[in-house]
Design an enzyme around this catalytic site. Structure first.
Site, mmCIF file in Angstrom:
data_model
loop_
_atom_site.group_PDB
_atom_site.id
_atom_site.type_symbol
_atom_site.label_atom_id
_atom_site.label_comp_id
_atom_site.label_asym_id
_atom_site.label_seq_id
_atom_site.Cartn_x
_atom_site.Cartn_y
_atom_site.Cartn_z
ATOM 1 N N GLU A 1 34.752 42.444 39.938
ATOM 2 C CA GLU A 1 35.743 42.276 40.742
ATOM 3 C C GLU A 1 35.123 43.206 41.857
ATOM 4 O O GLU A 1 34.396 44.073 41.686
ATOM 5 C CB GLU A 1 36.589 43.661 40.385
ATOM 6 C CG GLU A 1 37.575 44.080 41.553
ATOM 7 C CD GLU A 1 39.658 44.859 40.803
ATOM 8 O OE1 GLU A 1 39.033 44.845 40.138
ATOM 9 O OE2 GLU A 1 40.192 44.327 41.368
ATOM 10 N N PHE B 1 36.887 40.455 46.977
ATOM 11 C CA PHE B 1 37.243 38.869 47.744
ATOM 12 C C PHE B 1 38.313 38.581 46.031
ATOM 13 O O PHE B 1 37.764 37.055 46.536
ATOM 14 C CB PHE B 1 36.460 38.076 48.030
ATOM 15 C CG PHE B 1 36.376 38.941 49.521
ATOM 16 C CD1 PHE B 1 36.952 38.673 50.714
ATOM 17 C CD2 PHE B 1 34.303 39.344 49.622
ATOM 18 C CE1 PHE B 1 36.354 39.131 52.056
ATOM 19 C CE2 PHE B 1 33.955 40.054 50.772
ATOM 20 C CZ PHE B 1 35.591 40.084 52.033
ATOM 21 N N GLY B 2 37.230 38.942 45.257
ATOM 22 C CA GLY B 2 38.443 38.387 43.667
ATOM 23 C C GLY B 2 37.628 38.816 42.884
ATOM 24 O O GLY B 2 36.983 40.388 42.948
ATOM 25 N N ASP C 1 23.162 35.616 49.760
ATOM 26 C CA ASP C 1 24.007 36.850 48.888
ATOM 27 C C ASP C 1 22.548 36.844 47.205
ATOM 28 O O ASP C 1 23.117 37.279 46.636
ATOM 29 C CB ASP C 1 25.131 37.289 48.250
ATOM 30 C CG ASP C 1 25.290 38.461 47.878
ATOM 31 O OD1 ASP C 1 25.147 39.283 48.042
ATOM 32 O OD2 ASP C 1 26.847 38.817 47.510
#
Ligand code: ADP
Ligand code: MG
Length: 353
Positions: free
Chosen positions: A30, A33-34, A168
């Site tokens: 989690e 953004f989602g 990322d």
């Protein structure tokens, strides 16, 4: 135009899904953004492979992530987790949500594996498919780490050759695929495709400061604001060469290499402390080494010893990845040709290859 037809035909024959087709399982992650879940299909078709999927319900950046995954599937499928389908789901309660589906690749990320006391031997078992009997030691550990680095750089080279910068790269976003027995990249939410200008304006707030290269912005600040897509298509190969945005990922991959060699740097606090020390050394790894080696713990010394094997080619590769200036960092392709990889790695026993 051919690509367009191909994409259209592919789309036609691929199954489409909607919300009610899935049964939610365990929550896998989690972020801001989602949310990510393990899911299965409500009515399992006969195919055995079906039923084990991963679902991400994403907010505003979901659209970019779907786009990136579609592109990766067509251009460099083996680099990233196997993407199935993405769609927009709107409900009165939650508003607009993007749903993204992948095949479930496996239980463990490189982060999970690296935090285990067994690392890197746990990875050796997973890659070769059996517990090895040979005596433990630096040479063997180096061979495992070399194999992981080769797989990571191979995946990165695929992305970069496609024109995508991930931005990322970190152990949490590298999944071990149990099917192919290789590491694959996940989480394209912060990625940028410079050839068509998607997500072209760097969203620096998306970047993870623990693994981010010092430039932070992947394009130089002199680059004008995002041109419209057609202009970007014409310009970006030049911009790519001028700014070398792919070297942002190389820096992050270098930090992962470092974490694999030095157990003390695998924790958050260890990595943050290292980043502070490196900054104080003006991002000069050799200077960092000089500053810590005299009073280094046994464990730290062991890390240097590992990188010094074979005349120090491991250390040489590492220092060519972790450099202040992007243009002085090696590319993924050049890194794969580095003598560090001359030695044979682990034999990947795979059903798929
Ligand atoms: P987030 O935006 O939350 O970081 P990720 O895409 O990184 O989302 O996924 C979160 C976690 O879900 C990952 O760290 C990994 O453990 C798991 N995961 C994601 N995709 C897959 C996949 N295809 N197979 C298995 N696990 C996955
Ligand atoms: Mg992630």
């Amino acid at each position: 135009f051919d690509m367009f037809i191909l994409a259209f035909v592919e789309r036609l024959f691929r199954p489409t899904y909607r919300k009610d087709d899935f049964v939610l399982g365990k929550k896998l992650g989690e972020g801001a953004f989602g949310v990510v879940y393990r899911v299965s299909l409500a009515k399992k078709p006969s195919s055995k492979k079906e039923g084990d999927l991963v679902l991400k319900k994403a907010t505003e950046y979901g659209a970019v992530e779907i786009w990136m995954n579609e592109r990766v599937r067509r251009a460099c499928a083996n680099s990233c987790a196997d993407f199935l389908y993405g769609f927009l789901e709107t409900s009165p309660k939650k508003g607009a949500e993007y749903w993204l589906l992948w095949w479930f690749e496996g239980e463990a990320t490189l982060s999970d594996l690296m935090l285990s006391k067994e690392f890197p031997y746990n990875v050796e078992t997973m890659i070769t498919g059996k517990v090895q009997e040979s005596p433990k030691g630096l040479e063997r550990e180096n061979r495992i780490i070399q194999t992981i680095m080769r797989q990571l750089l191979f995946a990165l080279d695929g992305l970069h050759s496609t024109g995508i910068v991930h931005r990322d790269i970190k152990p949490q976003n590298i999944i071990f695929s149990e099917g192919s027995r290789t590491f694959k990249i996940i989480d394209l939410g912060a990625a940028a495709d410079l050839r068509v200008g998607i997500n072209y304006i760097p969203k620096e707030f998306l970047l993870d400061p623990r693994y981010a290269a010092p430039e932070q912005y992947i394009m130089s600040t002199q680059t004008p604001s995002a041109p419209s897509a057609p202009v970007a298509t014409a310009l970006s190969p030049v911009l790519w060469q001028m700014n070398l945005p792919d070297r942002f990922d190389i820096y992050s991959a270098g930090l992962i290499f470092l974490q694999m060699a030095f157990p003390a740097l695998r924790t958050d606090s260890g990595l943050i402390q290292f980043n502070r020390q490196l900054k104080r050394c003006d991002y000069d790894l050799d200077a960092w080494r000089k500053s810590v080696e005299p009073r280094a713990s046994l464990e730290l010394r062991r890390g240097f010893e590992l990188l010094d094997l074979d005349g120090g080619i491991g250390w040489e590769l590492l220092t060519s990845m972790v450099r202040y200036k992007a243009r002085q960092r090696t590319s993924a392709k050049a890194a794969l040709a580095h003598p560090y990889f001359d030695r044979e790695g682990l034999l990947v026993l795979s059903f798929m290859q």
